[in-house]
Design a protein around this motif. Structure first.
Motif, short mmCIF file in Angstrom:
data_model
loop_
_atom_site.label_atom_id
_atom_site.label_comp_id
_atom_site.label_asym_id
_atom_site.label_seq_id
_atom_site.Cartn_x
_atom_site.Cartn_y
_atom_site.Cartn_z
N GLU A 79 0.40 -0.84 -0.31
CA GLU A 79 0.29 -0.18 0.32
C GLU A 79 1.12 0.98 0.09
O GLU A 79 0.53 2.49 -0.24
CB GLU A 79 -0.86 0.13 1.08
N TRP A 93 -15.86 -2.24 -4.48
CA TRP A 93 -16.48 -1.74 -3.19
C TRP A 93 -18.00 -1.91 -3.70
O TRP A 93 -18.32 -0.85 -4.60
CB TRP A 93 -16.40 -1.07 -2.29
N PHE A 104 -12.40 7.03 -2.14
CA PHE A 104 -12.03 5.65 -1.10
C PHE A 104 -10.30 5.77 -0.72
O PHE A 104 -9.86 5.96 0.59
CB PHE A 104 -12.86 4.12 -0.91
N GLY A 105 -9.69 5.40 -1.39
CA GLY A 105 -8.25 5.28 -1.57
C GLY A 105 -7.41 6.67 -1.30
O GLY A 105 -7.04 6.52 -0.51
N GLU A 107 -9.05 8.72 0.37
CA GLU A 107 -9.82 9.35 1.81
C GLU A 107 -8.21 8.54 2.73
O GLU A 107 -8.38 8.70 4.08
CB GLU A 107 -11.16 9.47 2.05
N VAL A 108 -8.13 7.06 2.74
CA VAL A 108 -7.22 6.17 3.70
C VAL A 108 -6.01 6.85 3.54
O VAL A 108 -4.94 7.37 4.77
CB VAL A 108 -7.23 5.19 3.16
N ARG A 109 -5.99 7.62 2.24
CA ARG A 109 -4.17 8.27 2.43
C ARG A 109 -4.51 9.55 3.05
O ARG A 109 -3.70 10.57 3.32
CB ARG A 109 -4.10 8.67 0.92
N ARG A 110 -5.33 10.40 3.45
CA ARG A 110 -6.31 11.55 4.24
C ARG A 110 -5.19 12.47 3.87
O ARG A 110 -4.76 13.92 3.89
CB ARG A 110 -5.37 11.36 5.42
#
Length: 257
Positions: A79, A93, A104-105, A107-110
């Motif tokens: 990742e 998803w 989404f990805g 957002e996961v990385r902020r």
């Protein structure tokens, strides 16, 4: 000389005691599309998954844009390699809308909200998925779902895009159309890509260079036309034996102009 986008040096891997990759070397330049072809079991997918971090090699090293992401002594988590992955399985998803699948990805990385919105809007625009942004995967055709998977990769802005038989689940007519569109987007965005396929016509159509694999080694690595005109050995000649220049003329060529 520009730094390669990808370098695999003396990469080896055995599975069940059988060598799958044999001290393999590969160098891919920035913005280049390289197709990996070979018979089943030649090591194509194992090489791709080793680069992605989904398979752990036994020896060698992997560098992406000069950064070492794997040696026997150190490994960067999958990742954290900033790679785009497109496989046969769209891996969307199911409970998320198209827009949410793309965001989404990020957002996961902020990342900042404004940057996320800009990247997602850009990816939706160039893939012409804007009208479908609020639909869920179950409301999309197979071709549309694969376009979402590609758009998601574009939104991530990967250092390297890895594609493993990405169109094999689609019917022939749709596969040809989506291949042309997918490669147009990859060229438009200037993405470096490694493309695994069993289809020689597809490989010739998408690639700047073709890497022919046999028993875990790359036996010839050159422009598609050069390989067809002068195969390095009998295996390459036999493997491409079902391909003819007329096939190339019918395939939508997506190489650099």
């Amino acid at each position: 000389m520009n730094q390669p986008a990808l370098e695999c040096l003396s990469l080896s891997k055995s599975l069940g005691g059988k060598p799958v990759l044999r001290s393999l070397d590969l160098s891919v330049q920035q913005g280049e599309v390289v197709a990996l072809v070979g018979a089943s079991g030649s090591g194509k997918s194992t090489l791709l998954r080793s680069i992605a971090g989904l398979v752990t090699p036994d020896n060698g090293s992997i560098r992406i844009q000069g950064d070492t992401v794997w040696t026997r002594d150190s490994a960067v988590a999958p990742e954290d390699r900033n790679l785009g992955l497109v496989f046969q399985d769209y891996a969307l998803w199911p409970h998320m809308t198209v827009r949410k699948n793309l965001s989404f990805g990020l957002e996961v990385r902020r990342l900042p909200r404004s940057e996320i919105a800009g990247r997602v809007d850009h990816a939706l625009d160039i893939t012409q998925l804007g009208p479908l942004a609020e639909r869920r995967p179950s409301e999309l055709s197979g071709g549309q779902q694969q376009r979402v998977a590609i758009a998601r990769c574009l939104a991530m802005r990967p250092r390297l895009l890895l594609l493993d038989e990405p169109l094999s689940n689609l019917d022939a007519a749709l596969r040809d159309d989506l291949r042309t569109e997918m490669m147009r987007l990859i060229r438009l965005e200037g993405i470096t890509a490694l493309y695994v396929t069993h289809d020689q016509v597809e490989a010739m159509a998408v690639s700047d260079r073709l890497a022919v694999m046999d028993s875990g080694s790359i036996v010839q690595f050159a422009a598609p036309q050069d390989i067809y005109a002068a195969p390095a050995n009998a295996f390459v000649a036999r493997f491409l034996g079902g391909f003819s220049p007329r096939d190339s003329a019918r395939a939508p060529i997506c190489g650099r102009q």
